[in-house]
Design a protein around this motif. Structure first.
Motif, PDB file in Angstrom:
ATOM      1  N   MET A   1       4.662   1.645   0.934  1.00  0.00           N
ATOM      2  CA  MET A   1       5.460   0.987  -0.105  1.00  0.00           C
ATOM      3  C   MET A   1       4.826   1.246  -1.473  1.00  0.00           C
ATOM      4  N   SER A   2       5.281   2.280  -2.144  1.00  0.00           N
ATOM      5  CA  SER A   2       4.816   2.546  -3.502  1.00  0.00           C
ATOM      6  C   SER A   2       5.390   1.519  -4.456  1.00  0.00           C
TER       7      SER A   2
ATOM      8  N   GLN B   1       7.304   8.594  -3.691  1.00  0.00           N
ATOM      9  CA  GLN B   1       7.859   7.579  -2.801  1.00  0.00           C
ATOM     10  C   GLN B   1       6.827   7.197  -1.740  1.00  0.00           C
ATOM     11  N   GLY B   2       6.960   6.001  -1.226  1.00  0.00           N
ATOM     12  CA  GLY B   2       5.958   5.436  -0.350  1.00  0.00           C
ATOM     13  C   GLY B   2       5.688   6.254   0.906  1.00  0.00           C
TER      14      GLY B   2
ATOM     15  N   GLU C   1       0.844  -1.190   0.000  1.00  0.00           N
ATOM     16  CA  GLU C   1       0.000   0.000   0.000  1.00  0.00           C
ATOM     17  C   GLU C   1       0.882   1.243   0.000  1.00  0.00           C
ATOM     18  N   LYS C   2       0.626   2.165  -0.938  1.00  0.00           N
ATOM     19  CA  LYS C   2       1.475   3.359  -1.043  1.00  0.00           C
ATOM     20  C   LYS C   2       1.218   4.369   0.066  1.00  0.00           C
TER      21      LYS C   2
ATOM     22  N   ARG D   1       5.480 -10.604 -13.738  1.00  0.00           N
ATOM     23  CA  ARG D   1       6.072 -11.466 -12.704  1.00  0.00           C
ATOM     24  C   ARG D   1       6.003 -10.850 -11.315  1.00  0.00           C
ATOM     25  N   GLY D   2       5.935  -9.522 -11.265  1.00  0.00           N
ATOM     26  CA  GLY D   2       5.938  -8.885  -9.953  1.00  0.00           C
ATOM     27  C   GLY D   2       6.023  -7.377 -10.079  1.00  0.00           C
ATOM     28  N   VAL D   3       6.435  -6.757  -8.981  1.00  0.00           N
ATOM     29  CA  VAL D   3       6.526  -5.297  -8.938  1.00  0.00           C
ATOM     30  C   VAL D   3       7.803  -4.898  -8.201  1.00  0.00           C
ATOM     31  N   VAL D   4       8.230  -3.668  -8.469  1.00  0.00           N
ATOM     32  CA  VAL D   4       9.301  -3.049  -7.686  1.00  0.00           C
ATOM     33  C   VAL D   4       8.639  -2.160  -6.647  1.00  0.00           C
ATOM     34  N   ALA D   5       8.992  -2.367  -5.400  1.00  0.00           N
ATOM     35  CA  ALA D   5       8.379  -1.596  -4.314  1.00  0.00           C
ATOM     36  C   ALA D   5       9.442  -1.097  -3.357  1.00  0.00           C
ATOM     37  N   GLY D   6       9.183   0.078  -2.785  1.00  0.00           N
ATOM     38  CA  GLY D   6      10.045   0.592  -1.729  1.00  0.00           C
ATOM     39  C   GLY D   6      11.283   1.309  -2.208  1.00  0.00           C
TER      40      GLY D   6
END
Length: 549
Positions: free
Chosen positions: A137-138, A539-540, A42-43, A151-156
């Motif tokens: 965590m954006s 940013q998150g 969650e951002k 496949r996924g995401v980039v977070a943080g």
């Protein structure tokens, strides 16, 4: 930046977004199999910080997900006790009787809620089941597999300089990878937008349509408070300038939610949605209610309004779009949270079946089928023509035609009109400034009405100023070279947070982006006539911090 090395973590399902859709998916996955590894990102600074909704909640979604929600203390404590519809003129109002309306418009059995608090409670249920929840965590990028699947995401990712280069305390973030990725970002999410474009998911569908919803929470005189009362209005002050209307919901603690929605397909670029909202509060009926009260919170959010015919394909390899990432709001009912919950539940069930069959990274076709043919599709199909009728024929005619169409759909399962189209996007609907006259709005009085920047302070918005602006221009010259002469640069007015300014200096007009003010409503990404503004995540943890929206 392409040479950045990131650590990665593997999950069964990665969920982006801590709203009702994402949380419902997380809860259902763990209900089905406690051993599934599920992460929710969650951002906002906490779950609920970026949640803004009316809201009158139809509990059908919660009933299906957590049947014993009452025993578990869900914050649904204010049942709707009365339902009022008014057509406003500048000095008075006419009540529209409830009896001609089809049964689907009845609010019996619904609750006035803070969806931010409902989501906080849902997060507690999810964590109790073992879901890993990471707020602040954006998710700034998608990660694709070798076959083109998500496949996924980039977070943080934190600590970039204003020019986008890594700063002294730069943190590259992590890759969170899953067998399936659920995007539950809400309206006009940046990753959802990328997926829809990459896989051409809107092919053959009508363009999505949007409204801008603005909301204030007021504490009012207890003598004027009617717990559980729901009022909706149409007409003044918008008139023929735009579609839209208001809501006034009496919640507990002598508070009322006062909201105003402007459909974003308006033509006049001089229209100023925020000032229409402020002017609305000076109507005698509203002013009398708010007299002696005080505003305690403000926020704004875009609303998906395209409905049944605008829902894109919801699945692509490895990814599913949930809730308002698809657009599941029932426009005449002004409700979508129940459908968001049902979509999360359906996506979870499809992913669970796929994982049990040892599948990964493919399309969850069962989810799409359930949404279109199940409770969500049936809910939206009945009202699919209300929005296009309103857009085509205006308020008065659409009330009669839309009501008739909802009755025929409810009684006979079909419409004499078939399924109407929306036509233009909201950006394309914007007219040339030369065809319109500027609108003279009254100056806010500081008691009932307020200027934008004063109100933005009541959204508790904060952004780290050293980071790159998350509102990006495809071409920096467009605002002053194209939008200003052709459209009087409507970004100055359509933004409900005062992010955009045109400043005159010795070298001529200059376009200024005050991204620190942004409340993440996404209106700019939707309404800019040149489609030159791209909303991305900061940013998150940055953005509004809504308390009880």
């Amino acid at each position: 930046m392409n040479d950045i090395v990131r650590e990665s973590m593997e999950y069964d399902v990665v969920i982006v977004g801590g709203g009702p859709a994402g949380l419902s998916a997380a809860i259902r996955l763990k209900q089905l199999d406690a051993d599934l590894n599920v992460v929710l990102l969650e951002k906002g600074s906490e779950i609920g910080a970026h949640i803004l909704s009316g809201a009158v909640l139809d509990p059908s979604g919660l009933d299906a997900l957590i049947p014993d929600w009452k025993d578990k203390g869900a914050p649904l404590t204010v049942p709707v006790t009365e339902d009022n519809f008014y057509m406003l003129g500048e000095a008075g109002q006419i009540r529209i009787p409830n009896w001609p309306m089809p049964p689907l418009m009845n609010n019996h059995g619904t609750y006035i809620v803070s969806m931010a608090n409902v989501c906080r409670w849902m997060a507690e249920q999810a964590e109790a089941l073992g879901v890993e929840i990471f707020p602040g965590m954006s998710c700034s990028e998608l990660v694709y597999g070798e076959s083109g699947e998500v496949r996924g995401v980039v977070a943080g990712e934190f600590g970039k300089n204003a020019d986008g280069t890594p700063g002294d305390g730069y943190e590259p973030g992590m890759e969170l990878l899953g067998r399936y990725v659920f995007l539950a970002e809400g309206v006009r999410g940046s990753l959802s937008k990328e997926v829809i474009a990459k896989y051409d998911l809107s092919k053959g569908k009508e363009p999505q349509k949007f409204g801008l919803g603005m909301k204030e929470i007021w504490e009012i005189d207890p003598a004027r408070h009617k717990l559980g009362s729901v009022t909706h209005t149409m007409g003044w002050p918008l008139g023929s300038n735009a579609g839209g209307g208001s809501f006034i919901y009496h919640i507990d603690n002598n508070q009322v939610y006062v909201g105003f929605v402007v459909h974003l397909n308006y033509e006049n670029p001089y229209l100023y949605p925020y000032m229409e909202f402020q002017r609305f509060k000076h109507h005698p009926m509203v002013a009398e209610l708010l007299k002696g009260g005080k505003r305690v919170a403000y926020g704004a959010r875009a609303i998906s309004e395209g409905g049944y015919q605008s829902m894109p394909k919801m699945v692509a390899p490895g990814v599913a779009l949930l809730g308002c990432s698809v657009g599941m709001v029932n426009v005449p009912r002004i409700k979508g949270n129940h459908n968001a919950m049902l979509s999360g539940k359906a996506a979870a069930e499809a992913a669970f079946a796929a994982i049990r069959a040892d599948r990964t990274g493919d399309e969850l076709g069962d989810y799409e089928t359930e949404v279109r043919t199940g409770a969500i599709g049936k809910d939206l199909f009945k009202v699919r023509n209300v929005k296009p009728l309103w857009s085509k024929y205006g308020l008065t005619a659409s009330l009669a035609l839309g009501g008739f169409d909802m009755w025929t759909n409810s009684l006979f399962g079909g419409s004499l009109l078939g399924t109407l189209s929306h036509g233009k996007t909201d950006a394309e609907a914007t007219g040339m400034a030369a065809k319109f006259q500027p609108i003279d709005y009254p100056k806010p009085d500081g008691k009932l009405s307020f200027d934008r920047l004063t109100n933005v302070a009541f959204s508790f918005t904060n952004h780290e100023e050293s980071q790159p602006a998350h509102l990006r221009l495809k071409d920096a010259t467009v605002p002053t070279v194209i939008n200003l002469p052709k459209y009087a640069e409507p970004a100055q007015r359509y933004c409900p947070a005062g992010v955009y300014e045109v400043v005159q200096d010795d070298s001529g007009p200059r376009f200024v982006i005050n991204f620190q003010n942004c409340v993440h409503c996404k209106t700019c990404d939707i309404k800019d006539p040149s489609q030159n503004i791209v909303w991305t995540v900061p940013q998150g943890g940055d953005g509004p911090n809504y308390p009880n929206m």
